[in-house]
Write an enzyme that holds these catalytic residues in place. Structure first.
Site, short mmCIF file in Angstrom:
data_model
loop_
_atom_site.label_atom_id
_atom_site.label_comp_id
_atom_site.label_asym_id
_atom_site.label_seq_id
_atom_site.Cartn_x
_atom_site.Cartn_y
_atom_site.Cartn_z
CB THR A 1 -10.58 -12.32 11.37
OG1 THR A 1 -10.72 -10.58 11.34
CG2 THR A 1 -9.15 -13.05 11.42
CE LYS B 1 -15.27 -11.26 11.26
NZ LYS B 1 -15.37 -9.81 12.14
CG ASP C 1 -17.33 -8.69 15.03
OD1 ASP C 1 -16.38 -9.61 15.03
OD2 ASP C 1 -17.57 -9.36 13.59
N GLY D 1 -21.95 4.17 7.12
CA GLY D 1 -21.25 3.13 6.95
C GLY D 1 -22.47 2.02 6.44
N GLY E 1 -21.55 -1.62 5.40
CA GLY E 1 -20.43 -2.90 5.11
C GLY E 1 -21.11 -3.72 6.06
N GLY E 2 -19.90 -4.81 6.01
CA GLY E 2 -20.67 -5.56 6.92
C GLY E 2 -21.23 -5.27 8.46
CB ALA E 3 -18.37 -3.18 10.47
CB ILE F 1 -15.67 0.03 15.29
CG1 ILE F 1 -15.61 -0.30 13.37
CG2 ILE F 1 -16.91 -0.31 14.84
CD1 ILE F 1 -16.40 -1.36 12.67
CE1 TYR G 1 -9.29 -3.80 16.46
CE2 TYR G 1 -7.59 -3.31 17.24
CZ TYR G 1 -8.29 -4.96 16.84
OH TYR G 1 -8.10 -5.41 16.48
N GLY H 1 -12.20 1.55 19.31
CA GLY H 1 -12.47 0.62 19.17
C GLY H 1 -12.16 -0.92 20.11
P1 ATR Z 1 -16.50 -3.90 6.64
O1 ATR Z 1 -16.86 -5.02 6.75
O2 ATR Z 1 -14.88 -4.06 7.28
O3 ATR Z 1 -18.14 -3.05 7.06
P2 ATR Z 1 -17.20 -3.13 3.72
O4 ATR Z 1 -18.18 -4.21 4.02
O5 ATR Z 1 -16.42 -3.59 2.90
O6 ATR Z 1 -15.71 -3.66 5.33
O7 ATR Z 1 -17.74 -1.69 4.47
C1 ATR Z 1 -16.75 -0.62 4.36
C2 ATR Z 1 -18.10 0.45 4.45
O8 ATR Z 1 -16.86 1.71 4.54
C3 ATR Z 1 -18.36 0.92 3.12
O9 ATR Z 1 -19.44 1.87 3.68
C4 ATR Z 1 -17.82 2.39 2.74
O10 ATR Z 1 -18.66 2.92 1.60
P3 ATR Z 1 -19.29 2.67 0.71
O11 ATR Z 1 -20.44 1.84 0.62
O12 ATR Z 1 -19.16 3.71 -0.18
O13 ATR Z 1 -17.82 1.94 -0.51
C5 ATR Z 1 -17.03 2.52 3.62
N1 ATR Z 1 -15.77 2.99 2.81
C6 ATR Z 1 -14.41 2.98 2.39
N2 ATR Z 1 -14.03 3.54 1.75
C7 ATR Z 1 -14.37 4.83 2.11
C8 ATR Z 1 -13.84 6.20 1.98
N3 ATR Z 1 -13.28 6.45 1.34
N4 ATR Z 1 -15.11 7.18 1.93
C9 ATR Z 1 -16.18 6.72 3.39
N5 ATR Z 1 -16.92 5.67 2.69
C10 ATR Z 1 -15.79 4.33 2.51
#
Ligand code: ATR
Length: 275
Positions: free
Chosen positions: A62, A66, A103, A128, A130-132, A217, A219, A240
């Protein structure tokens, strides 16, 4: 020798994986243990060596390891390769370490456990980038869902993601808000709303239609502000917990070839979290 499994991360105290896997081992009469191990980022290499040398049969990975763990593994399953991230490691008899990512498929299984394939031929909005978001979008696409649209606070990140996934499109958050009624499935993957820390919504839900499936996602809390808003507007919601349980069940299957009970586990974790 009794088999043993683990989860490594930093922080790790809060992880519900140990109690989930221990329950499944017991229910399935498998003589094995599962322990949480705190591994800071700068100790990952030693931790992997240690796990291997001490005869660990497999472990979950985790935050924050990852992606960082990839150079220390021998092979990657296509799921992990596609996502450039590993959440499950299997150790073969000869010491070969194989990385998997359960995941995204965990999310798809949880969606289908709750709602069948109702949203299969509908447009999907992933919030979003990011990775998820990546894991879930790839798994949905592989399972035949889509077309997939990404909306993200930082547009360039969504563009990078969409460039790697065929049949996907990028929308600004404002564009997504205006066209919300077109989507049959909306999946919230950002950290907004997690542990009550970031207040507000990542996207305004004024235009969501009744009957749309809206998933988050997160929880903890069981119902984010985002999901509460969707429920008030007549959407079908999914938190989630199911994704967490199914990613664990897929890891368990990878190690033992046994499919554990996910519905009862979902109820148990929901109760633990105050539901
Ligand atoms: P994970 O692996 O959990 O997906 P990550 O790769 O750090 O984590 O991605 C976080 C996601 O949450 C991104 O899409 C981020 O948006 P940005 O690309 O603009 O950074 C989004 N995110 C985090 N905080 C946010 C906020 N306050 N408002 C909108 N989006 C947010």
């Amino acid at each position: 020798m009794k088999k043993w499994y683990a989860v490594i991360g930093d922080p790790i105290k809060q992880s519900m994986s140990p109690s989930m896997h221990e329950s499944w081992f017991k229910e399935n009469s498998i003589d094995a243990a599962y322990i949480p191990i705190h591994v800071p980022a700068d100790r990952l290499r030693e931790a992997v060596e240690g796990l291997k040398n001490l005869g660990c049969s497999g472990w979950n990975v985790t935050v924050p390891h990852k992606s960082a763990i990839i150079p220390f593994l021998h092979q990657l399953d296509p799921s992990a390769e596609q996502m450039n991230a590993v959440n499950t490691v299997r150790v073969l008899e000869d010491g070969t370490l194989i990385g998997y990512n359960t995941d995204g498929n965990g999310f798809v299984r949880s969606l289908e456990e709750a709602y069948g394939e109702r949203s299969k031929d509908k447009k999907v909005l992933v919030i979003g980038a990011g990775g998820a978001a990546r894991g879930i979008a790839f798994a949905l696409h592989s399972a035949g869902y889509g077309p997939i649209f990404f909306a993200n606070r930082t547009l360039e990140k969504a563009e990078q993601l969409a460039a790697n996934l065929s049949d996907s499109t990028v929308l600004s958050v404002a564009e997504a808000e205006l066209s919300l009624s077109e989507f049959g499935l909306i999946v919230q993957t950002t950290s907004v709303g997690m542990n009550f820390s970031q207040k507000g919504l990542p996207l305004n839900l004024d235009n969501v239609l009744e009957g749309t499936i809206v998933a988050d996602i997160i929880y903890n809390p069981l119902e984010t502000e985002f999901l509460a808003e969707a429920r008030k507007r007549g959407a079908h919601t999914l938190n989630g917990v199911g994704m967490f349980v199914h990613q664990g069940a897929l890891a368990f299957e990878t190690w033992t070839e046994v499919h554990p009970d996910t519905e009862f586990m979902n109820e148990k974790i929901t109760t633990t979290l105050g539901g």
